[in-house]
Scaffold this motif. Structure first.
Motif, mmCIF file in Angstrom:
data_model
loop_
_atom_site.group_PDB
_atom_site.id
_atom_site.type_symbol
_atom_site.label_atom_id
_atom_site.label_comp_id
_atom_site.label_asym_id
_atom_site.label_seq_id
_atom_site.Cartn_x
_atom_site.Cartn_y
_atom_site.Cartn_z
ATOM 1 N N SER A 56 0.843 -1.198 0.000
ATOM 2 C CA SER A 56 0.000 0.000 0.000
ATOM 3 C C SER A 56 0.877 1.246 0.000
ATOM 4 C CB SER A 56 -0.900 0.000 1.232
ATOM 5 O OG SER A 56 -0.112 0.115 2.411
ATOM 6 N N GLN A 108 1.078 3.585 2.122
ATOM 7 C CA GLN A 108 1.657 3.753 3.462
ATOM 8 C C GLN A 108 2.835 2.790 3.659
ATOM 9 O OE1 GLN A 108 -0.700 2.224 6.697
ATOM 10 N NE2 GLN A 108 0.035 3.776 8.133
ATOM 11 N N ARG A 153 5.853 3.760 1.426
ATOM 12 C CA ARG A 153 6.516 4.968 1.924
ATOM 13 C C ARG A 153 7.400 4.638 3.125
ATOM 14 N NH1 ARG A 153 2.269 7.705 2.339
ATOM 15 N NH2 ARG A 153 1.834 7.428 4.559
ATOM 16 N N PHE A 154 6.900 3.807 4.019
ATOM 17 C CA PHE A 154 7.678 3.460 5.210
ATOM 18 C C PHE A 154 8.895 2.622 4.833
ATOM 19 C CE2 PHE A 154 8.657 0.701 8.848
ATOM 20 C CZ PHE A 154 8.866 1.663 9.832
ATOM 21 N N VAL A 187 1.768 -4.422 8.159
ATOM 22 C CA VAL A 187 1.116 -3.214 7.635
ATOM 23 C C VAL A 187 -0.371 -3.515 7.456
ATOM 24 C CG1 VAL A 187 1.112 -1.450 5.840
ATOM 25 C CG2 VAL A 187 3.234 -2.657 6.392
ATOM 26 N N GLY A 206 -4.864 2.167 6.818
ATOM 27 C CA GLY A 206 -4.104 3.266 7.404
ATOM 28 C C GLY A 206 -3.938 3.213 8.904
ATOM 29 N N THR A 266 7.813 10.550 8.323
ATOM 30 C CA THR A 266 6.786 10.332 7.299
ATOM 31 C C THR A 266 5.373 10.477 7.831
ATOM 32 O OG1 THR A 266 6.786 7.934 7.733
ATOM 33 C CG2 THR A 266 8.294 8.762 6.023
ATOM 34 N N THR A 303 3.968 8.492 9.940
ATOM 35 C CA THR A 303 3.385 7.152 10.041
ATOM 36 C C THR A 303 3.346 6.726 11.502
ATOM 37 O OG1 THR A 303 4.364 6.599 7.893
ATOM 38 C CG2 THR A 303 3.573 4.770 9.240
#
Length: 322
Positions: free
Chosen positions: A39, A41, A44-45, A83, A87, A117, A119
């Motif tokens: 995803s 998220q 990005r992580f 994950v 979200g 980020t 998160t």
């Protein structure tokens, strides 16, 4: 010649340990991923982690967390990244028992990347180290003791018991290995209470390590005579111990050392002991095969070329004239 050899050994000794362990740097860190890792998220992580670590996360995808945890127990991965979809909070589970230095780097990077980020990240230690060994170095030390005393014992047999015939020399090497392995395990576990060992398994690993190390010196003594200490020291101490993964986990070692170390007695000893202490029920045959292989090859070389070994005694009746 001796002055030059001793001076060179000092420099190589300091250089090999400094090169391998002074500045551990991740290169590739095997990591389990569960859930919606692909995803936005998750991507990005993961990208933020690789940038923060200046290394790649070698991702292994698993269907659920329990399977990923099993992979940690099998020492295939060093962390689990969960994950969830929607979200929600990410969970990064590191494994201190798999490698304290790797776990520390991953945990620190995870917190920083989460903050950078935006998160929501929860960092946990899935397999913490024992309280008496917070840096995970005790296993390295006990293995180091077994390796060094193993070949030092063989040196002492050569110096002080030179009349031993080949079978006797192998038997006495096995005997001091069994006694020495017991002493190391007893001191670390029973006396100091530093690490709780699966005593019988740890004892036998240490004994096999000492025997293999002693026989390696005996083999080199057969092949090279009085210069046997040079290849023994080079193989066991200069190359074997820094690349064993005991003080610095293999993902943080220079790549060649991370590969070579597993095939040498110090690395095999650390791997077997590490699994015995922290990952019971997930022991691998490979480190035992490595130790047994070195012991078997060394014994074979010694017996085949025993006439070249500086020890032994002449056959014949005890009253025969010299």
């Amino acid at each position: 010649m001796l002055l030059l050899i001793i001076a060179g050994a000092a420099g190589f000794f300091a250089g090999s340990y400094t090169y391998a362990m002074a500045n551990p740097t991740p290169r590739t860190v095997p990591t389990a991923v569960v859930g919606a890792y692909d995803s936005p998220q998750g991507r990005r992580f993961i990208a933020g982690m690789e940038k923060a670590l200046n290394a790649s996360l070698k991702l292994h995808v698993y269907e659920d967390r329990s399977t990923a945890v099993e992979a940690v127990d099998d020492q295939k991965v060093f962390a689990v990244l969960d994950v969830p979809s929607g979200g929600q909070r990410l969970t990064l589970e590191v494994s201190g028992a798999s490698g304290a230095t790797v776990a520390e780097l991953l945990a620190d990077a995870g917190k920083r990347v989460g903050a950078a980020t935006g998160t929501n990240v929860e960092v946990k230690d899935l397999k913490p180290l024992q309280r008496g060994d917070p840096r995970g170095l005790a296993i390295f030390y006990v293995s180091l003791a077994a390796v060094i005393i193993g070949f030092v014992g063989a040196i002492q047999l050569s110096v002080h018991a030179g009349a031993l015939n080949p079978v006797e020399r192998i038997a006495f090497t096995a005997a001091y290995a069994l006694l020495g392995g017991f002493a190391i395990a007893a001191v670390v576990d029973w006396l100091l209470d530093a690490v709780h060992l699966p005593f019988l398994e740890s004892w036998l690993i240490l004994a096999l390590t000492m025997f293999a190390s002693g026989m390696v010196f005996t083999m080199f003594n057969t092949l090279f005579g009085r210069w046997a200490m040079l290849p023994t020291w080079g193989l066991m101490v200069l190359l074997g111990n820094p690349s064993s993964g005991g003080a610095v986990s293999w993902p943080l070692l220079p790549s060649p050392l991370g590969v070579i170390g597993r095939w040498l007695p110090p690395g095999a000893s650390v791997n077997a002991q590490h699994t015995a202490v922290y990952f019971a029920g997930h022991q691998h045959a490979f480190p035992f095969l490595v130790l047994a292989g070195w012991a078997l090859v060394s014994c074979t070389v010694f017996l085949v070329w025993r006439h070249r070994h500086p020890g032994g005694r002449a056959a014949g009746p005890a009253h025969a004239a010299p």
